[in-house]
Design a protein around this motif. Structure first.
Motif, short mmCIF file in Angstrom:
data_model
loop_
_atom_site.label_atom_id
_atom_site.label_comp_id
_atom_site.label_asym_id
_atom_site.label_seq_id
_atom_site.Cartn_x
_atom_site.Cartn_y
_atom_site.Cartn_z
N PHE A 210 0.84 -1.20 0.00
CA PHE A 210 0.00 0.00 0.00
C PHE A 210 0.87 1.25 0.00
O PHE A 210 2.05 1.22 0.32
N ASP A 211 0.24 2.36 -0.40
CA ASP A 211 0.87 3.67 -0.30
C ASP A 211 0.63 4.22 1.10
O ASP A 211 -0.52 4.30 1.56
N ASN A 212 1.71 4.62 1.78
CA ASN A 212 1.54 5.32 3.06
C ASN A 212 0.83 6.65 2.85
O ASN A 212 0.67 7.13 1.71
N ARG A 213 0.40 7.25 3.95
CA ARG A 213 -0.13 8.61 3.86
C ARG A 213 0.91 9.53 3.22
O ARG A 213 2.11 9.36 3.38
N ASP A 214 0.43 10.52 2.48
CA ASP A 214 1.26 11.54 1.86
C ASP A 214 2.12 11.03 0.70
O ASP A 214 3.09 11.67 0.32
N ILE A 215 1.75 9.88 0.13
CA ILE A 215 2.49 9.37 -1.02
C ILE A 215 1.52 8.65 -1.95
O ILE A 215 0.50 8.11 -1.50
N GLY A 216 1.81 8.65 -3.23
CA GLY A 216 1.02 7.88 -4.18
C GLY A 216 -0.44 8.27 -4.20
O GLY A 216 -0.78 9.46 -4.20
N LEU A 217 -1.30 7.28 -4.19
CA LEU A 217 -2.74 7.50 -4.33
C LEU A 217 -3.47 7.50 -2.99
O LEU A 217 -4.70 7.56 -2.97
N SER A 218 -2.73 7.45 -1.89
CA SER A 218 -3.35 7.56 -0.57
C SER A 218 -3.59 9.03 -0.22
O SER A 218 -3.24 9.93 -0.98
N THR A 219 -4.22 9.28 0.92
CA THR A 219 -4.53 10.64 1.35
C THR A 219 -3.26 11.47 1.49
O THR A 219 -2.28 11.04 2.11
N HIS A 220 -3.29 12.68 0.93
CA HIS A 220 -2.21 13.65 1.09
C HIS A 220 -2.71 14.74 2.05
O HIS A 220 -3.76 15.35 1.80
N LEU A 221 -1.97 14.97 3.10
CA LEU A 221 -2.40 15.88 4.16
C LEU A 221 -1.89 17.29 3.86
O LEU A 221 -1.11 17.87 4.62
#
Length: 297
Positions: free
Chosen positions: A58-69
């Motif tokens: 999976f993409d961690n937060r703030d990278i790729g297609l996961s949530t960007h804060l």
């Protein structure tokens, strides 16, 4: 390349992909700083699936297609590197809770958890914060503290290189980065690196998100006191030629966790060279099977 699915962890949404049968034991892969889930090569994931596991990356937060804060802004990286900043928008503990939230979203009660680099730091935090969710733990090319096994000046320089502004630049940056931090004992797979760099650029480019991840690493407390209380079976893997997280990081991780086993590979740097996949997959799979047998007995 699969089409990722989004999982709501309660705090963020994480993009993930799965390999293998859902009937097999879950094995979750956690990637490092500034790197999307693509950093776990398809062939490596499939080899783990072929070894009998339901593999999730999976993409961690703030990278790729996961949530960007984005609303959290960009920390002052120079202040962080100079030790002048003591706070970050979030810590590795928050990323560990994201990972545990992914378990919930996917219906995983307990998992085999594998982390690489920053991902290794995150899985250490998961083991401390959510010990009942793990069957086994594998920490690869990681460290229990940002102050242990710190990067060489050359490795730190490539980590702080300017962000690419095109897919072509991203491809060249990936190759140039791993010429410095990759495994000197093995050929560099430039074709795969270029393809990963281009695809990562197409998926998402977020320099501020990368700095927030770096801030989480630099501002998180030393994990050794918490790791000393772990009872989860732990495997630590490190390359003896790693310039980004030097081998001291792996040794310190293994020393901190009771009963942990350290496996070191000559000529391996801060990557997963394909010629080593059979050995790496074999070690991870055997460790997971042994831990499963211990739980069952």
């Amino acid at each position: 390349m699969q089409t990722p699915t989004l999982a709501d962890t309660g705090q963020v949404s994480l993009a993930y992909e799965a390999f293998g049968s859902p009937e097999d034991p879950p094995l979750v892969l956690v990637m490092g700083v500034a790197t999307q889930m693509l950093g776990w090569p398809d062939g490596f994931c499939q080899a783990l699936a072929d070894a009998g596991f339901h593999v999730v990356r999976f993409d961690n937060r703030d990278i790729g297609l996961s949530t960007h804060l984005d609303d959290l802004g960009m920390p002052d990286l120079m202040a962080l590197l100079g030790g002048g900043a003591t706070s970050a928008p979030y810590l590795l503990a928050d990323m560990a809770d994201d990972t545990a939230g992914l378990f919930d979203a996917l219906g995983f009660d307990r998992v085999h958890l594998v982390g690489l680099s920053m991902g290794g730091m995150i899985v250490q935090e998961v083991a401390m914060r959510h010990p009942d969710r793990l069957i086994s733990l594998t920490s690869i090319m990681s460290t229990p503290s940002a102050n242990v096994g710190a990067p060489t000046p050359e490795a730190q320089a490539v980590l702080l290189a300017p962000s690419p502004t095109s897919a072509a630049e991203a491809a060249e940056l990936a190759v140039n980065t791993y010429r410095v931090v990759g495994s000197p004992g093995y050929p560099l797979d430039e074709e795969w690196l270029r393809a990963m760099g281009e695809e990562s650029f197409r998926r998402a480019i977020d320099p501020a998100g990368v700095v927030r991840q770096l801030a989480a690493i630099l501002c998180s407390p030393d994990r050794r006191p918490g790791l000393a209380a772990l009872t989860v079976p732990t495997l630590v893997i490190h390359g003896d030629a790693d310039p980004l997280v030097q081998p001291e990081g792996g040794r310190a991780t293994a020393d901190a966790i009771p009963g942990a086993r350290l496996v070191t590979y000559p000529g391996m740097g801060h990557d997963l060279p394909e010629p080593l996949w059979p050995e790496l997959v074999g070690e991870i799979a055997e460790h997971a099977r042994t831990a499963t047998a211990e739980v069952a007995s």
